[in-house]
Design a protein around this motif. Structure first.
Motif, PDB file in Angstrom:
ATOM      1  N   LEU A  35       0.901  -1.197   0.253  1.00  0.00           N
ATOM      2  CA  LEU A  35       0.310   0.237  -0.190  1.00  0.00           C
ATOM      3  C   LEU A  35       0.532   1.263   0.210  1.00  0.00           C
ATOM      4  O   LEU A  35       1.053   2.115  -0.340  1.00  0.00           O
ATOM      5  CB  LEU A  35      -0.924   0.324   1.079  1.00  0.00           C
ATOM      6  CG  LEU A  35      -1.745   1.396   1.327  1.00  0.00           C
ATOM      7  CD1 LEU A  35      -2.700   1.257   0.056  1.00  0.00           C
ATOM      8  CD2 LEU A  35      -2.945   1.292   2.490  1.00  0.00           C
ATOM      9  N   LYS A  36       2.004   1.176   1.015  1.00  0.00           N
ATOM     10  CA  LYS A  36       2.949   2.523   1.225  1.00  0.00           C
ATOM     11  C   LYS A  36       4.088   2.087   0.753  1.00  0.00           C
ATOM     12  O   LYS A  36       4.396   0.935   1.635  1.00  0.00           O
ATOM     13  CB  LYS A  36       2.367   3.393   2.398  1.00  0.00           C
ATOM     14  CG  LYS A  36       1.480   3.901   2.654  1.00  0.00           C
ATOM     15  CD  LYS A  36       0.486   4.637   3.635  1.00  0.00           C
ATOM     16  CE  LYS A  36      -1.141   4.759   3.492  1.00  0.00           C
ATOM     17  NZ  LYS A  36      -1.216   5.367   4.606  1.00  0.00           N
ATOM     18  N   PHE A  37       5.150   3.277   1.458  1.00  0.00           N
ATOM     19  CA  PHE A  37       6.369   2.902   0.589  1.00  0.00           C
ATOM     20  C   PHE A  37       6.892   2.515   2.078  1.00  0.00           C
ATOM     21  O   PHE A  37       8.505   2.145   2.762  1.00  0.00           O
ATOM     22  CB  PHE A  37       7.806   3.536   0.638  1.00  0.00           C
ATOM     23  CG  PHE A  37       7.344   5.371   0.540  1.00  0.00           C
ATOM     24  CD1 PHE A  37       8.190   5.483   2.245  1.00  0.00           C
ATOM     25  CD2 PHE A  37       6.862   6.028  -0.184  1.00  0.00           C
ATOM     26  CE1 PHE A  37       8.149   6.550   2.366  1.00  0.00           C
ATOM     27  CE2 PHE A  37       6.228   7.414   0.654  1.00  0.00           C
ATOM     28  CZ  PHE A  37       7.075   7.792   1.584  1.00  0.00           C
ATOM     29  N   GLU A  38       6.150   2.762   3.369  1.00  0.00           N
ATOM     30  CA  GLU A  38       6.614   3.183   5.284  1.00  0.00           C
ATOM     31  C   GLU A  38       6.805   1.030   5.030  1.00  0.00           C
ATOM     32  O   GLU A  38       6.982   0.299   4.641  1.00  0.00           O
ATOM     33  CB  GLU A  38       5.664   2.923   5.819  1.00  0.00           C
ATOM     34  CG  GLU A  38       5.559   4.592   6.463  1.00  0.00           C
ATOM     35  CD  GLU A  38       4.499   5.567   5.053  1.00  0.00           C
ATOM     36  OE1 GLU A  38       4.178   4.905   4.522  1.00  0.00           O
ATOM     37  OE2 GLU A  38       4.131   6.508   5.280  1.00  0.00           O
ATOM     38  N   ASN A 280      10.242   6.766  13.297  1.00  0.00           N
ATOM     39  CA  ASN A 280       9.970   5.313  12.906  1.00  0.00           C
ATOM     40  C   ASN A 280      11.160   4.465  12.049  1.00  0.00           C
ATOM     41  O   ASN A 280      11.405   3.289  12.532  1.00  0.00           O
ATOM     42  CB  ASN A 280       8.416   5.778  12.575  1.00  0.00           C
ATOM     43  CG  ASN A 280       7.519   6.028  13.139  1.00  0.00           C
ATOM     44  OD1 ASN A 280       7.469   5.478  14.780  1.00  0.00           O
ATOM     45  ND2 ASN A 280       6.352   6.412  12.725  1.00  0.00           N
ATOM     46  N   ALA A 281      11.525   5.104  11.000  1.00  0.00           N
ATOM     47  CA  ALA A 281      12.081   4.365  10.657  1.00  0.00           C
ATOM     48  C   ALA A 281      13.611   4.236  11.068  1.00  0.00           C
ATOM     49  O   ALA A 281      13.749   3.282  11.300  1.00  0.00           O
ATOM     50  CB  ALA A 281      12.331   4.808   8.653  1.00  0.00           C
ATOM     51  N   VAL A 382      16.475  15.920   5.893  1.00  0.00           N
ATOM     52  CA  VAL A 382      15.642  15.215   4.297  1.00  0.00           C
ATOM     53  C   VAL A 382      14.730  16.833   4.206  1.00  0.00           C
ATOM     54  O   VAL A 382      14.280  17.612   5.014  1.00  0.00           O
ATOM     55  CB  VAL A 382      14.511  14.055   4.995  1.00  0.00           C
ATOM     56  CG1 VAL A 382      14.084  14.375   3.431  1.00  0.00           C
ATOM     57  CG2 VAL A 382      15.213  13.362   5.120  1.00  0.00           C
ATOM     58  N   CYS A 383      15.060  17.240   2.243  1.00  0.00           N
ATOM     59  CA  CYS A 383      14.113  17.875   2.562  1.00  0.00           C
ATOM     60  C   CYS A 383      12.971  17.743   1.834  1.00  0.00           C
ATOM     61  O   CYS A 383      12.346  16.470   1.319  1.00  0.00           O
ATOM     62  CB  CYS A 383      15.153  18.416   1.055  1.00  0.00           C
ATOM     63  SG  CYS A 383      14.101  20.093   0.612  1.00  0.00           S
ATOM     64  N   PHE A 384      11.394  18.224   3.145  1.00  0.00           N
ATOM     65  CA  PHE A 384      10.087  18.223   2.565  1.00  0.00           C
ATOM     66  C   PHE A 384       9.925  16.530   3.316  1.00  0.00           C
ATOM     67  O   PHE A 384      10.242  15.784   4.100  1.00  0.00           O
ATOM     68  CB  PHE A 384       9.867  18.362   0.830  1.00  0.00           C
ATOM     69  CG  PHE A 384       9.616  20.124   0.822  1.00  0.00           C
ATOM     70  CD1 PHE A 384       9.174  20.371   0.976  1.00  0.00           C
ATOM     71  CD2 PHE A 384      10.558  20.040  -0.071  1.00  0.00           C
ATOM     72  CE1 PHE A 384       8.942  22.159   0.713  1.00  0.00           C
ATOM     73  CE2 PHE A 384      11.107  21.658  -0.660  1.00  0.00           C
ATOM     74  CZ  PHE A 384      10.017  22.244   0.084  1.00  0.00           C
ATOM     75  N   SER A 385       9.099  15.695   2.713  1.00  0.00           N
ATOM     76  CA  SER A 385       8.408  14.270   2.954  1.00  0.00           C
ATOM     77  C   SER A 385       9.608  13.687   2.429  1.00  0.00           C
ATOM     78  O   SER A 385      10.030  13.621   1.209  1.00  0.00           O
ATOM     79  CB  SER A 385       7.803  14.035   1.788  1.00  0.00           C
ATOM     80  OG  SER A 385       6.695  14.829   2.638  1.00  0.00           O
ATOM     81  N   GLU A 388      11.152   6.702  -0.322  1.00  0.00           N
ATOM     82  CA  GLU A 388      11.674   5.216   0.438  1.00  0.00           C
ATOM     83  C   GLU A 388      13.121   4.670   0.468  1.00  0.00           C
ATOM     84  O   GLU A 388      13.339   4.713   1.465  1.00  0.00           O
ATOM     85  CB  GLU A 388      11.033   4.442  -1.369  1.00  0.00           C
ATOM     86  CG  GLU A 388      11.176   2.971  -0.557  1.00  0.00           C
ATOM     87  CD  GLU A 388      10.194   1.998  -1.704  1.00  0.00           C
ATOM     88  OE1 GLU A 388      10.844   0.746  -1.149  1.00  0.00           O
ATOM     89  OE2 GLU A 388      10.116   1.978  -2.972  1.00  0.00           O
ATOM     90  N   GLU A 389      14.103   6.203  -0.825  1.00  0.00           N
ATOM     91  CA  GLU A 389      14.765   6.018   0.065  1.00  0.00           C
ATOM     92  C   GLU A 389      15.183   6.540   0.976  1.00  0.00           C
ATOM     93  O   GLU A 389      16.776   6.291   1.331  1.00  0.00           O
ATOM     94  CB  GLU A 389      15.922   6.400  -2.107  1.00  0.00           C
ATOM     95  CG  GLU A 389      15.662   7.853  -1.336  1.00  0.00           C
ATOM     96  CD  GLU A 389      14.851   7.973  -3.304  1.00  0.00           C
ATOM     97  OE1 GLU A 389      13.979   8.443  -3.287  1.00  0.00           O
ATOM     98  OE2 GLU A 389      13.961   6.650  -2.955  1.00  0.00           O
ATOM     99  N   ASP A 390      14.942   7.723   1.703  1.00  0.00           N
ATOM    100  CA  ASP A 390      15.448   8.309   2.581  1.00  0.00           C
ATOM    101  C   ASP A 390      14.887   7.289   3.670  1.00  0.00           C
ATOM    102  O   ASP A 390      15.548   7.158   4.842  1.00  0.00           O
ATOM    103  CB  ASP A 390      14.016   9.411   2.288  1.00  0.00           C
ATOM    104  CG  ASP A 390      14.836  10.566   1.417  1.00  0.00           C
ATOM    105  OD1 ASP A 390      15.792  10.460   0.842  1.00  0.00           O
ATOM    106  OD2 ASP A 390      14.228  11.316   0.941  1.00  0.00           O
TER     107      ASP A 390
END
Length: 572
Positions: A35-38, A280-281, A382-385, A388-390
């Motif tokens: 669903l998402k990259f989290e 969280n990451a 990290v710039c803005f949101s 996935e690689e971040d």
């Protein structure tokens, strides 16, 4: 009755509908894709977003899905129920995705009442200003009729401070929000083969709850007071056959986390959610190396909680956005507490997101380096949101920090009691000066034999060795307050919750007649110290610089003291 079941091989999104209790229907918005990259979705087994409809004398919808499912969910819901007849929407937690669906529901049924926790209501009112009268916190049970009386349970955690669970007395269903879920998609509604879910349940717990185990244990105690037949989570199968086993597993997993050798605190605040995602990451990376992460949301934590956490952890990271060139006040307050209490043998780190410049991260890193903390990782920004690689990099940063912590502790020296360490590691002036960031202050000075003072927030730390501050003044203020090099004065750093500020004006000089009711004492430079302040600094003017219609005053800090061991600085 099940409607619209599409096989996994079709690889499309759909909504599964089935009755799970008296007048109670589940709408499972499903995807077999990631669903998402989290990180929580990394197993790529798909997921379900579970929503629940109770149709009694009054009708309530519990937990509408996120924006990924808005269209198909509302279409399916309209097939089974006239949405214009909906009375209540109950929201277990709020995020931007859910707000998108809620917005569509409000367009169709603008009369509905929305039930959510106090933090969630605050967010909703900011987004949906025209509906503010329809947003309510659950101060009492909600009676839908025919025995369906809903009870609400506050379940805040660092990750979801607005968490809310719901219990229906008629069906004995406990709607558990983010608890007891799994990210697995299938046609199976119930947990008949619960043993096959063990791995997925543990992975879900590790991703979402392993770094907030104290809060999880508190919430489990709350859940235990209800005689639940089913647990209805946001994701995955409804729990019917393994309630006691799942509670047991959650308790065991919490205990396993808390018995790990090392622990690291992640202090964070998040303006738009990006820094929370990074937090969280990083926590996942720490967890992967066997280090217990503790997530501390600085927007909710008290100074006492921050102090207690710092006494017990082996390292810490501070995560911050940058707002108008600065860290949020909550992060500034936490940084002051950390500098004041944390021993120098704790490994440090800094991370965060920003929109344009990211000065907050430089400020935090500089403060920690000047205080001689050792870093377990490079500052991560990290710039803005985050993409996935971040998140992959953030998880690796957590893993690297954990490994560096473990290496640094292999030959751990004998430690002294905390109070002794604090006395050795930071003198009284440094502790007082740490509270200057973002603070509201009263500057006191003498003009002849007359005591005068002014209220200001325009003070910042300008140097560390030697310690110095910078004050911005108007021409009038400069002439009367600090006219020349060598002038002495005292900066009284105000404490939140006390009424000192009402005696002073930021726009004019205050004489003794304005504050003669206050308890004071004399500093060594003969200026006034106000007893109700949080801390004070004795200063001497070293340099005066004209800048447009302002004057910048650089002053040396000669001495400082904390007047209160607890409390946060007052702000305007």
């Amino acid at each position: 009755m099940i409607t619209t079941i599409i096989s996994q091989t079709a690889n499309v999104r759909d909504v599964q509908v089935e009755t799970i209790g008296d007048r109670t229907t589940i709408f499972r918005s499903r995807t077999w894709d990631r669903l998402k990259f989290e990180i929580e979705y990394a197993q790529q087994k798909g997921t379900t977003a579970n929503s629940y409809l109770i149709q009694s004398d009054k009708v309530a919808l519990i937990d509408p899905p996120g924006e990924s499912f808005t269209k198909i969910f509302l279409e399916k819901l309209q097939q089974h129920f006239n949405l214009a007849s909906l009375d209540y929407v109950i929201v277990g937690h709020i995020n931007a995705n859910r707000m998108a669906t809620l917005s569509k529901i409000l367009e169709i049924a603008p009369h509905i009442q929305v039930i959510a926790s106090k933090p969630a209501i605050k967010s909703l009112k900011e987004v949906f200003g025209q509906y503010t009268s329809q947003f309510h916190t659950p101060n009492h049970d909600l009676d839908l009729g025919q025995g369906h009386r809903l009870q609400f349970i506050s379940i805040p955690t660092p990750r979801w401070p607005d968490g809310l669970a719901t219990y229906d007395n008629a069906t004995s269903i406990l709607y558990t929000d983010k608890f007891f879920g799994t990210h697995v998609c299938s046609d199976t509604l119930w947990d008949e083969d619960w043993k096959k879910l063990d791995h997925d349940r543990r992975y879900y717990f590790n991703c979402l709850h392993s770094n907030q185990t104290k809060q999880v244990e508190t919430i489990l105690e709350k859940f235990s007071t209800f005689k639940s037949k089913y647990y209805a989570p946001n994701h995955g199968p409804v729990i019917r056959y393994s309630l006691s086993r799942l509670i047991y597993d959650y308790r065991q997993w919490c205990q396993a986390q808390q018995t790990k050798t090392f622990s690291v605190a992640l202090f964070y605040a998040s303006a738009y959610g990006s820094t929370t995602i990074l937090t969280n990451a990083i926590a996942q990376g720490l967890e992967a190396q066997g280090v217990h992460p503790l997530l501390i949301n600085c927007e909710l934590a008290t100074p006492e909680e921050i102090t207690q956490v710092m006494e017990n952890v082996d390292g810490f990271l501070i995560g911050s956005p940058t707002l108008a060139g600065h860290a949020p006040v909550q992060i500034q307050t936490a940084l002051g507490i950390i500098l004041n209490t944390a021993t120098k043998n704790k490994l440090a780190g800094v991370f965060g997101s920003y929109g344009w410049s990211g000065e907050a991260l430089d400020l935090i890193e500089g403060k920690l380096r000047d205080a001689n903390y050792r870093f377990g990782c490079n500052t991560f920004r990290v710039c803005f949101s985050p993409k996935e690689e971040d998140l992959v990099k953030a998880q690796q940063l957590g893993s690297d920090f954990a490994q560096n912590l473990q290496k640094s502790k292999k030959n751990r020296p004998l430690t002294l009691p905390t109070n002794n360490i604090n006395n050795l590691s930071s003198d009284r002036t440094e502790k007082a000066l740490n509270h200057i960031i973002g603070s509201l202050c009263v500057v006191s000075f003498k003009q002849g034999e007359m005591d005068k003072a002014i209220l200001t927030k325009n003070i910042s730390q300008a140097s560390f060795i030697p310690p110095g501050i910078m004050i911005a003044l108007t021409q009038e203020q400069k002439t009367e307050l600090l006219p020349e090099i060598g002038t002495s004065f005292v900066v009284n750093i105000l404490k939140e919750g006390r009424n000192l500020r009402r005696y002073f004006s930021p726009s004019s000089i205050n004489t003794i007649n304005s504050f003669n009711e206050l308890e004071t004492k004399r500093a060594t430079n003969d200026c006034l110290i106000f007893d109700q302040a949080l801390a004070y600094l004795e200063c001497t003017v070293e340099q005066i610089t004209e800048l447009g219609n302002k004057w910048l005053i650089y002053a040396m800090v000669n001495h400082g003291e904390l007047l209160a061991n607890t409390g946060i600085t007052a702000i305007i």
